[in-house]
Design a protein around this motif. Structure first.
Motif, PDB file in Angstrom:
ATOM      1  N   ARG A 108       0.832  -1.213   0.000  1.00 48.87           N
ATOM      2  CA  ARG A 108       0.000   0.000   0.000  1.00 48.87           C
ATOM      3  C   ARG A 108       0.865   1.262   0.000  1.00 48.87           C
ATOM      4  NH1 ARG A 108      -2.984   3.503   3.572  1.00 48.87           N
ATOM      5  NH2 ARG A 108      -1.733   2.739   5.320  1.00 48.87           N
ATOM      6  N   SER A 109       1.931   1.252   0.812  1.00 48.83           N
ATOM      7  CA  SER A 109       2.825   2.409   0.869  1.00 48.83           C
ATOM      8  C   SER A 109       3.540   2.620  -0.464  1.00 48.83           C
ATOM      9  CB  SER A 109       3.853   2.221   1.992  1.00 48.83           C
ATOM     10  OG  SER A 109       3.207   2.133   3.248  1.00 48.83           O
ATOM     11  N   GLY A 110       3.928   1.503  -1.102  1.00 46.52           N
ATOM     12  CA  GLY A 110       4.577   1.606  -2.402  1.00 46.52           C
ATOM     13  C   GLY A 110       3.665   2.214  -3.450  1.00 46.52           C
ATOM     14  N   LEU A 111       2.401   1.825  -3.432  1.00 42.18           N
ATOM     15  CA  LEU A 111       1.436   2.375  -4.381  1.00 42.18           C
ATOM     16  C   LEU A 111       1.176   3.857  -4.104  1.00 42.18           C
ATOM     17  CD1 LEU A 111      -1.118  -0.592  -4.491  1.00 42.18           C
ATOM     18  CD2 LEU A 111       0.512   0.046  -6.266  1.00 42.18           C
ATOM     19  N   LEU A 112       1.097   4.201  -2.828  1.00 42.60           N
ATOM     20  CA  LEU A 112       0.846   5.597  -2.457  1.00 42.60           C
ATOM     21  C   LEU A 112       2.028   6.505  -2.792  1.00 42.60           C
ATOM     22  CD1 LEU A 112      -0.926   5.134   1.009  1.00 42.60           C
ATOM     23  CD2 LEU A 112      -1.970   5.977  -1.115  1.00 42.60           C
ATOM     24  N   SER A 113       3.219   5.907  -2.951  1.00 41.09           N
ATOM     25  CA  SER A 113       4.407   6.717  -3.232  1.00 41.09           C
ATOM     26  C   SER A 113       4.450   7.233  -4.674  1.00 41.09           C
ATOM     27  CB  SER A 113       5.674   5.897  -2.944  1.00 41.09           C
ATOM     28  OG  SER A 113       5.844   4.868  -3.913  1.00 41.09           O
ATOM     29  N   ILE A 114       3.615   6.666  -5.536  1.00 42.21           N
ATOM     30  CA  ILE A 114       3.577   7.116  -6.935  1.00 42.21           C
ATOM     31  C   ILE A 114       2.855   8.457  -7.021  1.00 42.21           C
ATOM     32  CG2 ILE A 114       2.876   6.519  -9.273  1.00 42.21           C
ATOM     33  CD1 ILE A 114       5.021   4.708  -8.032  1.00 42.21           C
ATOM     34  N   GLU A 115       3.461   9.394  -7.701  1.00 43.42           N
ATOM     35  CA  GLU A 115       2.902  10.739  -7.792  1.00 43.42           C
ATOM     36  C   GLU A 115       1.505  10.730  -8.403  1.00 43.42           C
ATOM     37  OE1 GLU A 115       5.731   9.732  -8.919  1.00 43.42           O
ATOM     38  OE2 GLU A 115       7.259  10.742  -7.704  1.00 43.42           O
ATOM     39  N   ARG A 116       0.624  11.509  -7.804  1.00 41.39           N
ATOM     40  CA  ARG A 116      -0.760  11.575  -8.272  1.00 41.39           C
ATOM     41  C   ARG A 116      -0.844  12.070  -9.713  1.00 41.39           C
ATOM     42  NH1 ARG A 116      -5.268   8.935  -6.845  1.00 41.39           N
ATOM     43  NH2 ARG A 116      -7.083   9.997  -7.746  1.00 41.39           N
ATOM     44  N   GLY A 117       0.105  12.939 -10.095  1.00 38.67           N
ATOM     45  CA  GLY A 117       0.085  13.490 -11.443  1.00 38.67           C
ATOM     46  C   GLY A 117       0.215  12.424 -12.512  1.00 38.67           C
ATOM     47  N   GLN A 118       0.999  11.381 -12.240  1.00 36.91           N
ATOM     48  CA  GLN A 118       1.161  10.312 -13.217  1.00 36.91           C
ATOM     49  C   GLN A 118      -0.142   9.548 -13.415  1.00 36.91           C
ATOM     50  OE1 GLN A 118       4.722   7.927 -13.379  1.00 36.91           O
ATOM     51  NE2 GLN A 118       5.643   9.099 -11.713  1.00 36.91           N
ATOM     52  N   ILE A 119      -0.875   9.379 -12.333  1.00 39.95           N
ATOM     53  CA  ILE A 119      -2.151   8.669 -12.414  1.00 39.95           C
ATOM     54  C   ILE A 119      -3.150   9.480 -13.230  1.00 39.95           C
ATOM     55  CG2 ILE A 119      -4.055   7.688 -11.077  1.00 39.95           C
ATOM     56  CD1 ILE A 119      -2.067   7.384  -8.752  1.00 39.95           C
ATOM     57  N   GLU A 120      -3.204  10.773 -12.938  1.00 42.13           N
ATOM     58  CA  GLU A 120      -4.131  11.642 -13.657  1.00 42.13           C
ATOM     59  C   GLU A 120      -3.765  11.717 -15.140  1.00 42.13           C
ATOM     60  OE1 GLU A 120      -3.792  15.252 -11.518  1.00 42.13           O
ATOM     61  OE2 GLU A 120      -5.017  14.590  -9.810  1.00 42.13           O
ATOM     62  N   ALA A 121      -2.455  11.769 -15.435  1.00 46.79           N
ATOM     63  CA  ALA A 121      -2.013  11.823 -16.831  1.00 46.79           C
ATOM     64  C   ALA A 121      -2.392  10.545 -17.566  1.00 46.79           C
ATOM     65  CB  ALA A 121      -0.506  12.042 -16.889  1.00 46.79           C
ATOM     66  N   ALA A 122      -2.236   9.411 -16.883  1.00 53.15           N
ATOM     67  CA  ALA A 122      -2.576   8.131 -17.505  1.00 53.15           C
ATOM     68  C   ALA A 122      -4.074   8.046 -17.807  1.00 53.15           C
ATOM     69  CB  ALA A 122      -2.153   6.981 -16.601  1.00 53.15           C
ATOM     70  N   ARG A 123      -4.890   8.490 -16.838  1.00 53.89           N
ATOM     71  CA  ARG A 123      -6.338   8.432 -17.040  1.00 53.89           C
ATOM     72  C   ARG A 123      -6.776   9.379 -18.152  1.00 53.89           C
ATOM     73  NH1 ARG A 123      -9.412   6.091 -13.201  1.00 53.89           N
ATOM     74  NH2 ARG A 123     -10.886   6.069 -14.961  1.00 53.89           N
ATOM     75  N   SER A 124      -6.137  10.564 -18.206  1.00 51.29           N
ATOM     76  CA  SER A 124      -6.494  11.527 -19.246  1.00 51.29           C
ATOM     77  C   SER A 124      -6.028  11.066 -20.630  1.00 51.29           C
ATOM     78  CB  SER A 124      -5.893  12.901 -18.930  1.00 51.29           C
ATOM     79  OG  SER A 124      -4.471  12.843 -18.958  1.00 51.29           O
ATOM     80  N   SER A 125      -5.075  10.133 -20.662  1.00 47.22           N
ATOM     81  CA  SER A 125      -4.587   9.592 -21.940  1.00 47.22           C
ATOM     82  C   SER A 125      -5.484   8.488 -22.477  1.00 47.22           C
ATOM     83  CB  SER A 125      -3.165   9.048 -21.771  1.00 47.22           C
ATOM     84  OG  SER A 125      -2.272  10.075 -21.396  1.00 47.22           O
ATOM     85  N   GLY A 126      -6.505   8.145 -21.699  1.00 47.49           N
ATOM     86  CA  GLY A 126      -7.460   7.148 -22.174  1.00 47.49           C
ATOM     87  C   GLY A 126      -7.342   5.792 -21.509  1.00 47.49           C
TER      88      GLY A 126
END
Length: 233
Positions: A108-126
Motif C-alpha cells: 500500500r505504501s509503495g502504491l501511495l508513493s507514486i505521484e498523483r500526477g502520473q495517475i491523472e495523466a494516464a487516465r487523461s490519456s485514455g
C-alpha cells in the motif's frame, strides 16, 4: 566445550534436516504471504467502501499481535472450532497471516508513493483504472517495494524459529535436541546454528542492499501516453 563430539556427521545431518524444514516453511510462507499481502494492499489502496475499512482494521489487529500468540492460535485454538492443522501447516498459517499483514502495508505504501500526477495523466490519456494500475503504477511501485519486501522476508525466515514452541522440527528445535545429548555441545551447536541462519539471511540482506542501490539510481519513468498508444495499437 566439545567441538569434536558436537560436530559429528550425524549431528550435522540432523541440523541440516531441520534447516531444510526451516527453508521449506519460510519459502511456502513467503509465497502465500506475498500473494495475500499484495491483494490486501491493492484493495486498501483502491479505497473500496466497507472492504478497505474492514481490511484496515484486520491488518492493524494482526500487526499489533505477537507472532507467538498467532502460532498458539493456529495450533491450539483452531482445533477447538474443528480446524486441526499439522504442526508444519499450523506454523505456515501463522507466519502467512502475520507476514501478509506486514507486506500489505509495504504494498500500500509503495502504491501511495507514486505521484498523483502520473495517475491523472494516464487516465487523461485514455487508460482505464485497471490499465493505469497495470502499466503505470505497479511497475514503478514494485521497484520501490522490492528492498523492504526482501527485508521482510529475512524477518520471516528468522521468525520460523518461534515455531519451536509447537515442536516444529526446524533448525532451532533440532539444535536443542542435539544440545540435550551433552551439555558440552551447547556452544558448538548454537554457533553452527547461528552460522547457518547467518549464511542465508546475510545473502538476502546483500540482495536487499543491492536492490536498494539500484532503486536510488536514475530510472526512466513510465510514460502514460506511450502506454496508452501501445495499448491502442
Amino acid at each position: 566445550m566439545d567441538f569434536k563430539g558436537a560436530y559429528t556427521w550425524g549431528n550435522f545431518q540432523f541440523l541440516l534436516d531441520g534447516f531444510l524444514v526451516t527453508l521449506e516453511v519460510a519459502f511456502i510462507s513467503i509465497l502465500l504471504s506475498f500473494a495475500i499481502g499484495s491483494i490486501v494492499g491493492i484493495l486498501r489502496y483502491a479505497k473500496i467502501p466497507v472492504v478497505s475499512a474492514a481490511l484496515a482494521v484486520l491488518v492493524e489487529i494482526i500487526r499489533n499481535l505477537p507472532l507467538l500468540l498467532i502460532i498458539f492460535f493456529t495450533y491450539f485454538a483452531l482445533p477447538e472450532i474443528g480446524i486441526k492443522l499439522e504442526i508444519k501447516w499450523a506454523a505456515i498459517a501463522a507466519l502467512t497471516i502475520f507476514e501478509a499483514a506486514m507486506l500489505s502495508e509495504i504494498v500500500r505504501s509503495g502504491l501511495l508513493s507514486i505521484e498523483r500526477g502520473q495517475i491523472e495523466a494516464a487516465r487523461s490519456s485514455g487508460l482505464t483504472y485497471v490499465q493505469t494500475m497495470q502499466h503505470v503504477i505497479l511497475p514503478q511501485a514494485l521497484r520501490r517495494m522490492v528492498p523492504p519486501i526482501v527485508s521482510q522476508f529475512i524477518s520471516l525466515l528468522k521468525d520460523t524459529s518461534l515455531a519451536v514452541i509447537i515442536a516444529l522440527p526446524e533448525l532451532t528445535h533440532n539444535a536443542q535436541i542435539v544440545n540435550g545429548q551433552n551439555v558440552n555441545y551447547i556452544i558448538p551447536i548454537f554457533l553452527l546454528t547461528a552460522v547457518m541462519y547467518f549464511a542465508v539471511n546475510y545473502t538476502l540482506s546483500l540482495l536487499a542492499k543491492r536492490l536498494e542501490t539500484r532503486q536510488r539510481s536514475p530510472k526512466v519513468k513510465v510514460n502514460s501516453q506511450q502506454a496508452a498508444q501501445s495499448l491502442g495499437a
